[in-house]
Scaffold this motif. Structure first.
Motif, PDB file in Angstrom:
ATOM      1  N   TYR B 343       0.606  -1.192  -0.079  1.00  0.00           N
ATOM      2  CA  TYR B 343      -0.081   0.117  -0.050  1.00  0.00           C
ATOM      3  C   TYR B 343       0.722   1.314   0.063  1.00  0.00           C
ATOM      4  O   TYR B 343       0.622   2.212  -0.624  1.00  0.00           O
ATOM      5  N   ASN B 344       1.991   1.195   0.342  1.00  0.00           N
ATOM      6  CA  ASN B 344       2.861   2.123   0.415  1.00  0.00           C
ATOM      7  C   ASN B 344       3.379   2.525  -1.054  1.00  0.00           C
ATOM      8  O   ASN B 344       3.723   3.685  -1.511  1.00  0.00           O
ATOM      9  N   ILE B 345       3.403   1.602  -1.903  1.00  0.00           N
ATOM     10  CA  ILE B 345       3.567   1.391  -3.423  1.00  0.00           C
ATOM     11  C   ILE B 345       2.289   2.136  -4.026  1.00  0.00           C
ATOM     12  O   ILE B 345       2.469   3.186  -4.951  1.00  0.00           O
ATOM     13  N   VAL B 346       1.282   1.369  -3.857  1.00  0.00           N
ATOM     14  CA  VAL B 346      -0.056   1.517  -4.716  1.00  0.00           C
ATOM     15  C   VAL B 346      -0.714   2.957  -4.314  1.00  0.00           C
ATOM     16  O   VAL B 346      -1.382   3.541  -4.955  1.00  0.00           O
ATOM     17  N   LEU B 347      -0.406   3.134  -3.184  1.00  0.00           N
ATOM     18  CA  LEU B 347      -1.135   4.519  -2.513  1.00  0.00           C
ATOM     19  C   LEU B 347       0.033   5.388  -1.519  1.00  0.00           C
ATOM     20  O   LEU B 347      -0.221   5.529  -0.478  1.00  0.00           O
ATOM     21  N   PRO B 348       1.008   5.820  -2.565  1.00  0.00           N
ATOM     22  CA  PRO B 348       1.768   6.700  -1.559  1.00  0.00           C
ATOM     23  C   PRO B 348       1.113   7.823  -0.734  1.00  0.00           C
ATOM     24  O   PRO B 348       0.405   8.734  -1.507  1.00  0.00           O
ATOM     25  N   ASN B 349       1.518   7.802   0.546  1.00  0.00           N
ATOM     26  CA  ASN B 349       0.831   8.906   1.196  1.00  0.00           C
ATOM     27  C   ASN B 349      -0.772   9.074   1.039  1.00  0.00           C
ATOM     28  O   ASN B 349      -1.136  10.014   1.048  1.00  0.00           O
ATOM     29  N   ASP B 350      -1.347   7.875   0.835  1.00  0.00           N
ATOM     30  CA  ASP B 350      -2.727   7.622   0.739  1.00  0.00           C
ATOM     31  C   ASP B 350      -3.386   8.641  -0.562  1.00  0.00           C
ATOM     32  O   ASP B 350      -4.482   8.841  -0.675  1.00  0.00           O
ATOM     33  N   ASP B 351      -2.495   8.791  -1.424  1.00  0.00           N
ATOM     34  CA  ASP B 351      -2.917   9.416  -2.648  1.00  0.00           C
ATOM     35  C   ASP B 351      -3.005   8.339  -3.684  1.00  0.00           C
ATOM     36  O   ASP B 351      -2.383   7.300  -3.728  1.00  0.00           O
ATOM     37  N   PHE B 352      -3.784   8.587  -4.790  1.00  0.00           N
ATOM     38  CA  PHE B 352      -4.213   7.719  -5.907  1.00  0.00           C
ATOM     39  C   PHE B 352      -3.349   8.190  -7.042  1.00  0.00           C
ATOM     40  O   PHE B 352      -3.507   9.177  -7.628  1.00  0.00           O
ATOM     41  N   PRO B 353      -2.284   7.597  -7.282  1.00  0.00           N
ATOM     42  CA  PRO B 353      -1.283   8.132  -8.392  1.00  0.00           C
ATOM     43  C   PRO B 353      -1.773   7.873  -9.849  1.00  0.00           C
ATOM     44  O   PRO B 353      -2.503   6.853 -10.264  1.00  0.00           O
TER      45      PRO B 353
END
Lengths: 466, 393
Positions: B343-353
């Motif tokens: 989840y740190n990769i797919v949602l860095p800082n809870d953002d949807f990249p």
């Protein structure tokens, strides 16, 4: 001690590959010259360090020609009588263990796990019984401190000298690939133990560790001999000994270890061969038991001259990582035990002995971390009692295998167990803040029962923090 | 029947939509569907929901089975190999020599029979294509053993096989010379994260484990049905008398890596790692064109790899839902950190990249390192591959 004459030294020189390399180098240096005098050779040798290499080679041969005698008697008389008492105690324990195993055979519900002759706590408790000896004029530099649990006047190195010796470890940096490759080539080409020790002190690449150890112990061209010796011992294992049962029980703990469970059968095989190996008695550097023969006793000492103890399996386990060949693992274990680990179970004033190492640890902790030292005493948890397991078993089970083998590298590198003093001090310093908050033994046990990861370099760093 | 038709005609489905596109709304109205009156976002009063997924991600790609069903994986790898010309895949440094000879039943039964008779001493392993945890797997030495899955006696003149359960099976040459440690067989479970298929971006996790059998390995025919000797699945080994709850038969990848390097040497170890990376990349490349890529999707695969006694890795299977059951404290720690790092990769800082952000060149997050990023140019890719071993150090 065997003395070699010049002819014998020359013969031994000619058996070394380095001798021929040096000779080739000299020949190449004087390619076309017709007349070469001794002075010419001497000048040439000095200019390109050949003289230095030759001196090291001769020293190596002379060192190897000295056969180390097994230390049987200690210079301090009371330790000799203590060793006899210790052996008698172990014989009594053996009888108790034997009785327990008989009872277990009769009653399956009674599974008393204390089926071992002694463990590290028993050993420490025995050492604690030594009374303070009359001051000997030779050892007046050792100060008696009543708050320490080991009150013995034995010659002890200054703790500062140990700290100074290993301080270089604080400066170790990660090496580049180029430097690592250079070390690899060095290990492949090197034969002198003094040079191998230097490598072991600094950095040993994982892939070359086994080779370094084999070379250091002079096993690198002995594969067939080692294999035959091991095969012979394996055949002898077909005759069951009482001690086999104790070794099987001892192996249960290692069979639960996440790093060593895969080697369970190999470890047991090595140990069963070990207690049948007649060559150990002549190779071991220090006699562990006094070797007395008990009249009418059902069991005598194993042929090794000492009793197997609790967690002996631990010493074999890390070496299983080094080779797929069990006879190599066995040879390395035997050598490590006979040269180094035997001292951890010896009643002796030798610098590598458990007694000396314990006293060094107490000395360093009491002077550099007096608050911790006294706090542990107050809550009934002496420094040594806390650290004795890690010390006696070289942190096996506390650190991951790569870190344990780094400890083994340092042991070879300095031909000494003193690195364990540094690591034990570092271990206590690492958990100092938590230990200072502990109010009793239960609190202390809880600290160490939590999932933790202790690393070699980390503990070294902590050892030098105050 | 008439009443049912009236019922169906009178049944008014309720619809809901996140955005008012005429082509969607007109379709719903034409069908006589009624708009759901509940305004709340979390209302469940609808039968049909046309959703936007701006802020939603899901941990699977729609047709992941192309990779994770055993028969589809084999089919795709064979197809991919046929499609590549030798020059291309040698240039890329790929090789396909990691899949044991495999036949898919029932379709390739006759081909299997030919091969079976050509190699009479060969042991085969039979697996249901879509099952897991070792279910339905058995070793085969005699063709009559196929009665287990066909329900009928197998005769030598049979050219096709009718399966009782109608599910496909894969039959592979059994790797009977596995690498043994302590005399026991094991396989590797490794975790791989794919955040994008087009372009392909692959992350590899630095932790994993070897799953050990509890019995000493033997090729003795008398032990061929002893699953405690041959099958490494924890679901099977946990029933062995020798199973330990303390370590669960799981040996860390770090320890295994250390063992291989120490006992076999650095060069052999590096080759083994490179070969494992090749398996991962080639298998993912083989499904790149068929997988339905979606920016809202990511997937964590459990790769099962077997090493033989030459340190050559073989691909056993790929799992889309690798077990997250924890059998030991160490196991729990590993899987907890694994999910956290994902989840740190797919949602860095809870953002949807967005796609561009997904392709940004961060090479390491937590225990994950980028194994392959197709968006980089060819030169960089070659350097990446050479550096792949360092990921493990």
């Amino acid at each position: 001690m065997q003395q070699l004459d010049n002819q014998e030294i020359l013969m031994k020189l000619k058996s070394q590959k380095q001798f021929w390399d040096i000779k080739k180098k000299i020949k190449q240096g004087f390619n076309d010259q017709q007349k070469i005098g001794v002075n010419d050779i001497q000048k040439f040798a000095q200019s390109c360090e050949i003289e230095d290499q030759l001196i090291k080679l001769i020293s190596h041969i002379l060192k190897k020609s000295k056969k180390r005698e097994t230390l049987k008697e200690d210079q301090i008389e009371f330790l000799n009588t203590s060793k006899i008492k210790w052996t008698e105690l172990l014989f009594k324990n053996l009888d108790i263990v034997h009785q327990k195993t008989k009872n277990q055979e009769e009653d399956d519900t009674n599974t008393d796990s204390k089926l071992y002759i002694y463990d590290e706590k028993n050993l420490l408790a025995f050492l604690q019984t030594f009374k303070q000896q009359q001051s000997n004029t030779l050892y007046q530099n050792v100060q008696f401190q009543s708050n320490k649990i080991l009150n013995i006047n034995i010659p002890l190195k200054s703790s500062q000298s140990i700290l100074d010796k290993y301080q270089y470890l604080l400066l170790q940096e990660e090496l580049s690939d180029e430097k690592i490759n250079k070390i690899r080539k060095q290990i492949e080409n090197e034969h002198l133990d003094i040079e191998l020790e230097k490598i072991a002190q600094t950095f040993v690449p994982n892939g070359e560790r086994c080779l370094l150890y084999l070379k250091y112990f002079e096993f690198d061209h002995q594969d067939t001999v080692l294999q035959q010796h091991f095969a012979k011992l394996q055949k002898e294992c077909l005759n069951q000994l009482f001690y086999d049962e104790l070794l099987e029980i001892d192996g249960h703990e290692i069979s639960e270890d996440t790093f060593y469970f895969v080697f369970q059968e190999q470890i047991l095989t090595c140990l069963k061969c070990f207690i049948r190996d007649r060559t150990i008695k002549e190779n071991i550097r220090i006699q562990l038991q006094s070797g007395i023969k008990k009249e009418h006793a059902e069991f005598q000492l194993p042929i090794t001259g000492f009793f197997p103890f609790k967690n002996i399996s631990k010493y074999v386990a890390p070496l299983c990582y080094l080779s797929t060949k069990i006879h190599i693992i066995y040879a390395l274990f035997k050598e490590f035990f006979c040269r180094y680990f035997c001292f951890l179970h010896s009643i002796s004033s030798e610098s590598n002995s458990i007694l000396s190492l314990c006293m060094q640890i107490e000395e360093i902790v009491s002077t550099r971390s007096p608050k911790l030292f006294h706090h542990l005493k107050i809550i009934g948890c002496d420094t040594l009692k806390l650290i004795i397991h890690q010390l006696v078993y070289c942190f096996i089970g506390d650190m991951d295998p790569p870190h344990i083998l780094t400890i083994y590298d340092q042991i070879i590198g300095h031909d000494s167990l003193e690195i364990l003093v540094i690591l034990c001090v570092g271990f206590l310093n690492k958990y100092k803040s938590k230990l200072l908050l502990a109010k009793n033994q239960e609190n202390v046990q809880q600290i160490f029962s939590e999932l933790r990861e202790d690393r070699f370099q980390e503990l070294v760093q902590y050892a030098y923090k105050q | 029947m008439f009443e049912l038709k009236i019922f169906m005609y009178n049944k008014k489905l309720k619809w809901k939509s996140d955005f008012e596109k005429s082509v969607i709304i007109e379709n719903f109205l034409n069908r006589g569907w009624i708009k759901s009156q509940e305004k709340e976002d979390d209302s469940t009063d609808w039968n049909v929901y046309w959703a936007t997924v701006w802020n939603q991600i899901i941990n699977h790609f729609p047709n992941h089975y192309e990779l994770t069903r055993k028969d589809c994986m084999v089919k795709n790898l064979k197809r991919f190999k046929r499609e590549q010309d030798r020059e291309t895949y040698e240039q890329q440094g790929w090789n396909f020599d990691f899949l044991p000879t495999t036949y898919i039943f029932p379709g390739e039964y006759s081909l299997f029979v030919e091969e079976f008779h050509r190699s009479p001493n060969q042991t085969w392993i039979v697996k249901p294509a879509a099952r897991s945890q070792g279910q339905g797997i058995f070793l085969l030495r005699q063709i009559q053993q196929l009665k287990k899955i066909s329900g009928t006696t197998i005769t030598s003149n049979m050219t096709q096989l009718n399966l009782v359960s109608k599910e496909n099976y894969v039959v592979s040459k059994y790797i009977d010379n596995p690498l043994l440690i302590g005399g026991k067989k094991f396989d590797l479970r490794m975790y791989v994260l794919v955040t994008n298929y087009k372009p392909l971006k692959v992350w590899i996790y630095n932790k994993g484990f070897g799953r050990f059998c509890n019995e000493q390995y033997t090729t003795d025919v008398a032990e061929i049905e002893n699953m405690f000797v041959h099958l490494t699945n924890v679901a099977i080994q946990q029933y062995s008398d020798k199973y330990s709850k303390k370590h669960g038969g799981k040996y860390s990848i770090d320890a295994l890596k250390f063992y291989v390097e120490s006992a076999y040497g650095t060069e052999a170890f590096q080759k083994m790692i490179d070969d494992i990376h090749n398996i991962i990349l080639t298998s993912l490349k083989s499904v790149q064109v068929v997988i339905q890529n979606d920016k809202h999707c990511f997937e964590m695969y459990g790769y099962d790899i077997l090493l033989d006694n030459n340190l050559k890795p073989w691909l056993i299977e790929i799992n889309a839902s690798p077990s997250l059951t924890t059998t030991t404290p160490v196991d729990k720690n590993l899987k907890l950190n694994l999910i956290n790092d994902i989840y740190n990769i797919v949602l860095p800082n809870d953002d949807f990249p967005d796609n561009e952000q997904k392709q940004q060149q961060i090479n390491k997050i937590g225990g994950f390192s980028v194994l392959y990023d197709e968006s980089l140019d060819l030169m960089n890719r070659k350097t990446q591959k050479r550096q792949s071993v360092k990921i493990w150090k």
